[in-house]
Design a protein around this motif. Structure first.
Motif, PDB file in Angstrom:
ATOM      1  N   LEU A 166       1.040  -1.173   0.236  1.00 51.20           N
ATOM      2  CA  LEU A 166       0.007   0.210  -0.548  1.00 51.20           C
ATOM      3  C   LEU A 166       1.030   1.570  -0.359  1.00 51.20           C
ATOM      4  O   LEU A 166       1.811   1.020   0.663  1.00 51.20           O
ATOM      5  CB  LEU A 166      -0.621   0.304   1.182  1.00 51.20           C
ATOM      6  CG  LEU A 166      -1.702  -1.339   1.249  1.00 51.20           C
ATOM      7  CD1 LEU A 166      -2.851  -1.047   2.528  1.00 51.20           C
ATOM      8  CD2 LEU A 166      -2.959  -1.171   0.304  1.00 51.20           C
ATOM      9  N   GLU A 167       0.341   2.227  -0.515  1.00 48.47           N
ATOM     10  CA  GLU A 167       1.152   3.291  -0.155  1.00 48.47           C
ATOM     11  C   GLU A 167       1.554   3.865   1.306  1.00 48.47           C
ATOM     12  O   GLU A 167       0.962   3.987   1.815  1.00 48.47           O
ATOM     13  CB  GLU A 167       0.510   4.773  -0.987  1.00 48.47           C
ATOM     14  CG  GLU A 167       1.081   6.041  -1.459  1.00 48.47           C
ATOM     15  CD  GLU A 167       2.348   6.486  -2.257  1.00 48.47           C
ATOM     16  OE1 GLU A 167       3.251   5.343  -2.185  1.00 48.47           O
ATOM     17  OE2 GLU A 167       2.028   5.716  -3.655  1.00 48.47           O
ATOM     18  N   ASN A 168       3.163   4.557   0.879  1.00 53.20           N
ATOM     19  CA  ASN A 168       3.819   4.160   1.887  1.00 53.20           C
ATOM     20  C   ASN A 168       3.852   5.907   2.046  1.00 53.20           C
ATOM     21  O   ASN A 168       4.674   6.229   3.020  1.00 53.20           O
ATOM     22  CB  ASN A 168       5.159   3.777   2.221  1.00 53.20           C
ATOM     23  CG  ASN A 168       5.759   3.922   1.611  1.00 53.20           C
ATOM     24  OD1 ASN A 168       5.472   4.280   0.057  1.00 53.20           O
ATOM     25  ND2 ASN A 168       7.052   2.777   1.437  1.00 53.20           N
ATOM     26  N   GLN A 169       3.704   6.400   1.135  1.00 54.25           N
ATOM     27  CA  GLN A 169       4.116   8.087   1.437  1.00 54.25           C
ATOM     28  C   GLN A 169       2.667   9.285   0.464  1.00 54.25           C
ATOM     29  O   GLN A 169       2.077   8.661   0.780  1.00 54.25           O
ATOM     30  CB  GLN A 169       5.285   8.707   0.437  1.00 54.25           C
ATOM     31  CG  GLN A 169       5.229   7.842  -1.156  1.00 54.25           C
ATOM     32  CD  GLN A 169       6.446   8.059  -1.613  1.00 54.25           C
ATOM     33  OE1 GLN A 169       6.713   9.094  -1.506  1.00 54.25           O
ATOM     34  NE2 GLN A 169       6.975   6.874  -2.741  1.00 54.25           N
ATOM     35  N   PHE A 170       3.156  10.168   0.120  1.00 53.89           N
ATOM     36  CA  PHE A 170       2.584  11.592  -0.554  1.00 53.89           C
ATOM     37  C   PHE A 170       1.513  12.592   0.833  1.00 53.89           C
ATOM     38  O   PHE A 170       0.330  13.124   0.337  1.00 53.89           O
ATOM     39  CB  PHE A 170       1.714  10.660  -1.327  1.00 53.89           C
ATOM     40  CG  PHE A 170       2.371  10.861  -2.215  1.00 53.89           C
ATOM     41  CD1 PHE A 170       3.232  11.718  -3.436  1.00 53.89           C
ATOM     42  CD2 PHE A 170       2.561   9.455  -3.093  1.00 53.89           C
ATOM     43  CE1 PHE A 170       4.494  10.604  -4.076  1.00 53.89           C
ATOM     44  CE2 PHE A 170       3.106   8.612  -3.964  1.00 53.89           C
ATOM     45  CZ  PHE A 170       4.456   9.346  -4.607  1.00 53.89           C
ATOM     46  N   GLY A 171       1.992  11.825   1.630  1.00 52.43           N
ATOM     47  CA  GLY A 171       0.773  12.035   3.093  1.00 52.43           C
ATOM     48  C   GLY A 171      -0.492  11.554   3.176  1.00 52.43           C
ATOM     49  O   GLY A 171      -1.119  11.093   2.791  1.00 52.43           O
TER      50      GLY A 171
ATOM     51  N   ARG B  99       0.604   1.016  -3.701  1.00 50.02           N
ATOM     52  CA  ARG B  99       1.884   1.788  -4.284  1.00 50.02           C
ATOM     53  C   ARG B  99       2.312   2.119  -5.140  1.00 50.02           C
ATOM     54  O   ARG B  99       2.807   1.367  -6.614  1.00 50.02           O
ATOM     55  CB  ARG B  99       2.738   1.435  -2.716  1.00 50.02           C
ATOM     56  CG  ARG B  99       4.377   1.917  -2.632  1.00 50.02           C
ATOM     57  CD  ARG B  99       5.109   1.306  -1.960  1.00 50.02           C
ATOM     58  NE  ARG B  99       3.956   0.383  -0.793  1.00 50.02           N
ATOM     59  CZ  ARG B  99       4.558  -0.052   0.130  1.00 50.02           C
ATOM     60  NH1 ARG B  99       6.059  -0.845  -0.132  1.00 50.02           N
ATOM     61  NH2 ARG B  99       4.113  -0.946   1.861  1.00 50.02           N
ATOM     62  N   GLU B 100       2.308   3.250  -5.707  1.00 52.56           N
ATOM     63  CA  GLU B 100       2.560   3.874  -6.877  1.00 52.56           C
ATOM     64  C   GLU B 100       4.039   3.117  -7.666  1.00 52.56           C
ATOM     65  O   GLU B 100       3.637   3.235  -8.593  1.00 52.56           O
ATOM     66  CB  GLU B 100       2.806   5.790  -6.536  1.00 52.56           C
ATOM     67  CG  GLU B 100       2.691   6.155  -8.207  1.00 52.56           C
ATOM     68  CD  GLU B 100       2.027   5.800  -8.924  1.00 52.56           C
ATOM     69  OE1 GLU B 100       2.314   6.541 -10.315  1.00 52.56           O
ATOM     70  OE2 GLU B 100       0.813   6.630  -8.470  1.00 52.56           O
TER      71      GLU B 100
ATOM     72  N   THR C  27      -2.574   6.751  -6.293  1.00 51.96           N
ATOM     73  CA  THR C  27      -2.331   7.916  -5.854  1.00 51.96           C
ATOM     74  C   THR C  27      -2.200   9.033  -7.078  1.00 51.96           C
ATOM     75  O   THR C  27      -2.300   9.846  -7.155  1.00 51.96           O
ATOM     76  CB  THR C  27      -1.291   8.544  -4.513  1.00 51.96           C
ATOM     77  OG1 THR C  27      -0.200   8.017  -5.489  1.00 51.96           O
ATOM     78  CG2 THR C  27      -2.078   7.615  -3.725  1.00 51.96           C
ATOM     79  N   ARG C  28      -1.496   8.354  -8.264  1.00 46.10           N
ATOM     80  CA  ARG C  28      -1.005   9.223  -9.568  1.00 46.10           C
ATOM     81  C   ARG C  28      -2.630   8.141 -11.044  1.00 46.10           C
ATOM     82  O   ARG C  28      -2.439   7.383 -10.802  1.00 46.10           O
ATOM     83  CB  ARG C  28       0.269   9.346 -10.618  1.00 46.10           C
ATOM     84  CG  ARG C  28       0.944   9.294  -8.837  1.00 46.10           C
ATOM     85  CD  ARG C  28       0.961  11.169  -8.856  1.00 46.10           C
ATOM     86  NE  ARG C  28       1.465  11.127  -7.473  1.00 46.10           N
ATOM     87  CZ  ARG C  28       1.814  11.682  -6.414  1.00 46.10           C
ATOM     88  NH1 ARG C  28       0.510  11.105  -5.828  1.00 46.10           N
ATOM     89  NH2 ARG C  28       2.535  12.235  -5.667  1.00 46.10           N
TER      90      ARG C  28
ATOM     91  N   GLY D 247       3.681  -1.973 -13.210  1.00 47.54           N
ATOM     92  CA  GLY D 247       4.741  -0.408 -13.624  1.00 47.54           C
ATOM     93  C   GLY D 247       4.248   0.583 -14.143  1.00 47.54           C
ATOM     94  O   GLY D 247       3.160   0.637 -14.704  1.00 47.54           O
ATOM     95  N   ARG D 248       4.523   2.031 -14.521  1.00 49.96           N
ATOM     96  CA  ARG D 248       3.449   2.842 -14.767  1.00 49.96           C
ATOM     97  C   ARG D 248       3.490   2.561 -16.758  1.00 49.96           C
ATOM     98  O   ARG D 248       2.400   2.774 -17.195  1.00 49.96           O
ATOM     99  CB  ARG D 248       3.885   4.112 -14.409  1.00 49.96           C
ATOM    100  CG  ARG D 248       3.351   5.392 -14.367  1.00 49.96           C
ATOM    101  CD  ARG D 248       4.545   6.610 -14.802  1.00 49.96           C
ATOM    102  NE  ARG D 248       3.286   6.589 -13.203  1.00 49.96           N
ATOM    103  CZ  ARG D 248       4.680   7.207 -12.965  1.00 49.96           C
ATOM    104  NH1 ARG D 248       5.988   7.446 -12.422  1.00 49.96           N
ATOM    105  NH2 ARG D 248       4.202   7.510 -10.896  1.00 49.96           N
ATOM    106  N   GLY D 249       5.036   2.250 -16.951  1.00 50.52           N
ATOM    107  CA  GLY D 249       4.959   2.433 -18.743  1.00 50.52           C
ATOM    108  C   GLY D 249       4.270   3.631 -19.465  1.00 50.52           C
ATOM    109  O   GLY D 249       4.180   3.969 -20.635  1.00 50.52           O
ATOM    110  N   GLY D 250       4.309   5.202 -18.310  1.00 52.00           N
ATOM    111  CA  GLY D 250       4.406   6.436 -18.731  1.00 52.00           C
ATOM    112  C   GLY D 250       3.961   6.607 -19.914  1.00 52.00           C
ATOM    113  O   GLY D 250       3.378   6.618 -21.334  1.00 52.00           O
ATOM    114  N   GLY D 251       2.603   7.865 -19.680  1.00 50.91           N
ATOM    115  CA  GLY D 251       2.204   8.390 -20.628  1.00 50.91           C
ATOM    116  C   GLY D 251       3.151   9.154 -21.464  1.00 50.91           C
ATOM    117  O   GLY D 251       4.357   9.888 -20.920  1.00 50.91           O
TER     118      GLY D 251
END
Length: 335
Positions: free
Chosen positions: A244-249, A258-259, A269-270, A305-309
């Motif tokens: 799970l996400e562990n940052q970004f507040g 987790r991003e 989160t993105r 993974g993201r594989g970016g836009g």
């Protein structure tokens, strides 16, 4: 001597004559039938035929279907924005297919969850999830909004009333850039129960610190639901839990995948713009873990993974908005 006269002599008198006449009439009818009827016409039976018995074809009752009832209590969202959110709800109804017990009318009053939520008393039946959606000025244009359940079924902890709030400071831009559909799909995921407030009572998390506590060094919160773990490993992971996400507040930590590991998945989160943000078997599996009947085959294809836009990811900065969840039993009473 004719047959008629012989019979007349045999029977004698008027009574005998009448009997012989009747016999002759019967013989005439028999002869006509033997020859195909009088005048060559086709004989017609006068014996009534019983109508055929109609046996109804057995039919199965229509399959129960999970329903998300999205309502807009005011005009803070435009008709086009409302349509986008309704379409997102229909997508979730392809994923979650198991019907939930209907809730009878309750004594829940307006504004019990937050200002304007619920907009009216919940004194009517609910099937299966009611989501009310508004937009307000949240005084921080970096925040897109937030979503949370407020009332859950006592029998299984699944929400039957949730809320979504968008920020009027950026809502039109979200729609204009084409980011509102995926944002709405994401927020509805939270409304359905993709949050620690639903996970933790079911024992589906490990390593989470209190939401009011600072993020410790090496923080590693995990989701341990079996269906999600199996899906994660099917996608190429190799673990006994899902990160799970562990940052970004606040508003991001603990309540998303987790991003850094799951990049483009819907419930990180993105939003990765100009590429797909799949609603994958991982998120579908997590919904099964909290108790929904799901259709895994309806999930989007996905790889880790993201594989970016082509554009920078859009941060889904959300309200740190935790409703005081209340449980309601099958009779509509608070537990």
């Amino acid at each position: 001597m004719t047959i008629f006269r012989a019979l007349q002599q045999l029977m004698g008198g008027a009574w005998g004559l009448r009997l012989v006449g009747s016999l002759m009439a019967m013989l005439l009818v028999i002869a006509l039938k033997a020859c195909g009827g009088g005048g060559g016409s086709t004989p017609v039976s006068v014996i009534p035929t019983a109508p055929p018995t109609l046996v109804p074809t057995p039919t199965s009752p229509p399959a129960a279907q999970f329903t998300i009832d999205v309502r807009f209590p005011d005009t803070s969202l435009s008709p086009s924005q409302q349509s986008i959110i309704r379409s997102a709800a229909l997508r979730w109804q392809q994923i979650i297919v198991g019907d939930q017990p209907n809730l009878p009318p309750t004594n829940i009053q307006a504004n019990e969850c937050d200002r304007g939520f619920p907009s009216t008393p919940l004194n009517f039946p609910i099937d299966d999830l009611l989501v009310e959606v508004r937009a307000r000025n949240l005084n921080d244009e970096r925040i897109l909004g937030g979503s949370a359940p407020c009332f859950v079924r006592a029998s299984n902890g699944l929400p039957f009333y949730s809320v979504i709030l968008f920020n009027t400071q950026n809502l039109a831009d979200l729609e204009g850039r084409g980011d509102l559909p995926i944002t709405a799909l994401h927020e509805l995921g939270h409304a359905l129960g993709f949050l620690p407030t639903v996970w933790e009572p079911k024992g589906l998390t490990a390593g989470l610190v209190g939401r009011d506590q600072p993020t410790p060094a090496g923080y590693d919160p995990r989701f341990i639901g079996l269906n999600a773990v199996n899906a994660f490993n099917t996608l190429g992971g190799n673990a006994t839990s899902v990160p799970l996400e562990n940052q970004f507040g606040a508003g991001s930590r603990d309540s998303h995948w987790r991003e850094s590991v799951l990049g483009r998945e819907l419930m990180t989160t993105r939003i990765d713009r100009e590429v797909a943000n799949p609603l994958s078997i991982l998120t579908v599996g997590s919904m099964a873990d909290i108790g929904y009947g799901v259709d895994l085959s309806a999930a989007d294809s996905f790889s880790l993974g993201r594989g970016g836009g082509a554009a920078e990811p859009l941060e889904l900065r959300e309200l740190d908005w935790v409703m005081p969840i209340q449980r309601i039993d099958a009779q509509g009473r608070r537990v």
